[in-house]
Scaffold this active site. Structure first.
Site, PDB file in Angstrom:
ATOM      1  N   SER A  80       0.835  -1.205   0.000  1.00 34.24           N
ATOM      2  CA  SER A  80       0.000   0.000   0.000  1.00 34.24           C
ATOM      3  C   SER A  80       0.873   1.259   0.000  1.00 34.24           C
ATOM      4  O   SER A  80       1.651   1.465  -0.932  1.00 34.24           O
ATOM      5  CB  SER A  80      -0.960  -0.051   1.185  1.00 34.24           C
ATOM      6  OG  SER A  80      -2.026   0.849   1.020  1.00 34.24           O
ATOM      7  N   ASP A 206     -10.058  -6.345  -3.538  1.00 36.61           N
ATOM      8  CA  ASP A 206      -9.559  -5.169  -2.821  1.00 36.61           C
ATOM      9  C   ASP A 206     -10.449  -3.959  -3.121  1.00 36.61           C
ATOM     10  O   ASP A 206     -10.635  -3.581  -4.276  1.00 36.61           O
ATOM     11  CB  ASP A 206      -8.116  -4.891  -3.256  1.00 36.61           C
ATOM     12  CG  ASP A 206      -7.416  -3.871  -2.383  1.00 36.61           C
ATOM     13  OD1 ASP A 206      -8.098  -3.140  -1.645  1.00 36.61           O
ATOM     14  OD2 ASP A 206      -6.177  -3.805  -2.463  1.00 36.61           O
ATOM     15  N   HIS A 233      -7.394  -6.260   0.686  1.00 30.93           N
ATOM     16  CA  HIS A 233      -6.251  -5.345   0.643  1.00 30.93           C
ATOM     17  C   HIS A 233      -4.986  -5.937   1.265  1.00 30.93           C
ATOM     18  O   HIS A 233      -3.913  -5.332   1.158  1.00 30.93           O
ATOM     19  CB  HIS A 233      -6.623  -4.047   1.369  1.00 30.93           C
ATOM     20  CG  HIS A 233      -5.663  -2.921   1.131  1.00 30.93           C
ATOM     21  ND1 HIS A 233      -5.384  -2.415  -0.126  1.00 30.93           N
ATOM     22  CD2 HIS A 233      -4.908  -2.187   1.992  1.00 30.93           C
ATOM     23  CE1 HIS A 233      -4.515  -1.433  -0.034  1.00 30.93           C
ATOM     24  NE2 HIS A 233      -4.206  -1.266   1.242  1.00 30.93           N
TER      25      HIS A 233
END
Length: 254
Positions: A80, A206, A233
């Site tokens: 991320s 996600d 995610h």
């Protein structure tokens, strides 16, 4: 400044960079298995876990701090926000990254008219408003968003909660500055400049970094894309065995 870095294993150096709202402990299970073949460095980004805050807190500054901590070329795996830090590092110091793996990351985290593959602007703005009002509740909501759509959402949420509780939680200043990075970052035009081999590991379900972001990156950079069916995610938690197998296969080939 020096970062808190937990190192385990032997072999080629592999740096793991966590995402927003947590710290390096989220990588612990993955790191222990990758350490069978690599020297794994689990980083706490500034203001997170056991690392002190840094000013200014920008994407370029975070990449520069990491670069100073690792004078020799390394493999990098970023999740991320950590993936964006890895991208910036690869762009500013192309000779320092032997490879770059992006996990559920994106060159742009906020939606735009020409970029629907991201988090809505009002969601990021709501996090910024709520942080000053109820810090703990904001982090809990964020952890919940990370498992939305995941086939094993409850188990992944418990794992994230346990990881967060194992070290000091991120400082509010780091969280606010991190949100500014997530809001402002747009590296789409620079992705084609990445010189090192790239692997993309994404979750099919996600909601924060939709799979289309990974598909776009694969097309723009000629990177290898692994899409984990049923994952949200955090595919390195929900699909741990498959994630590690893909990571090891990639690293053995670069």
């Amino acid at each position: 400044m020096s970062l808190f870095i937990d190192t385990l294993g032997h072999g080629d150096d592999l740096v793991l960079i966590h995402g927003w709202g947590i710290h390096g402990a989220v990588w612990q299970r993955v790191a222990e298995q990758l350490a069978q073949d690599y020297c794994v460095h689990i980083v706490d980004l500034p203001g997170c876990g056991n690392s002190a805050m840094v000013e200014p807190y920008t994407l370029d500054a975070l990449a520069a701090v990491l670069d100073r901590c690792f004078p020799l070329p390394v493999h990098v795996l970023g999740w991320s926000l950590g993936g964006a830090v890895g991208l910036q590092w690869a762009l500013t110091q192309p000779d320092k990254l032997r490879s770059l793996t992006l996990c559920a990351s994106s060159p742009r985290f906020m939606q735009a008219e020409d970029w629907p593959h991201a988090t809505p602007a009002d969601t990021l703005a709501a996090f910024a408003r709520s942080l000053s009002q109820d810090y703990a509740a904001t982090l809990e909501v964020f952890l919940g968003l990370q498992v939305m759509g995941s086939r094993d959402g409850r188990a992944v949420l418990r794992s994230l909660q346990a990881s967060l509780a194992s070290r000091p939680a991120p400082q509010v200043a780091a969280l606010m500055a991190g949100l500014e990075i997530l809001t402002a970052t747009d590296l789409r035009s620079a992705v084609s400049q990445i010189a090192c081999p790239m692997l993309l590991q994404y979750g099919e379900r996600d909601r924060m970094t939709p799979p289309e972001a990974g598909q776009w990156l694969a097309s723009a950079s000629h990177a290898e894309l692994v899409m984990h069916g049923g994952a949200g995610h955090a595919p390195f938690i929900s699909h741990e065995a498959d994630f590690i197998a893909a990571q090891k296969s990639f690293l053995q080939r670069v």
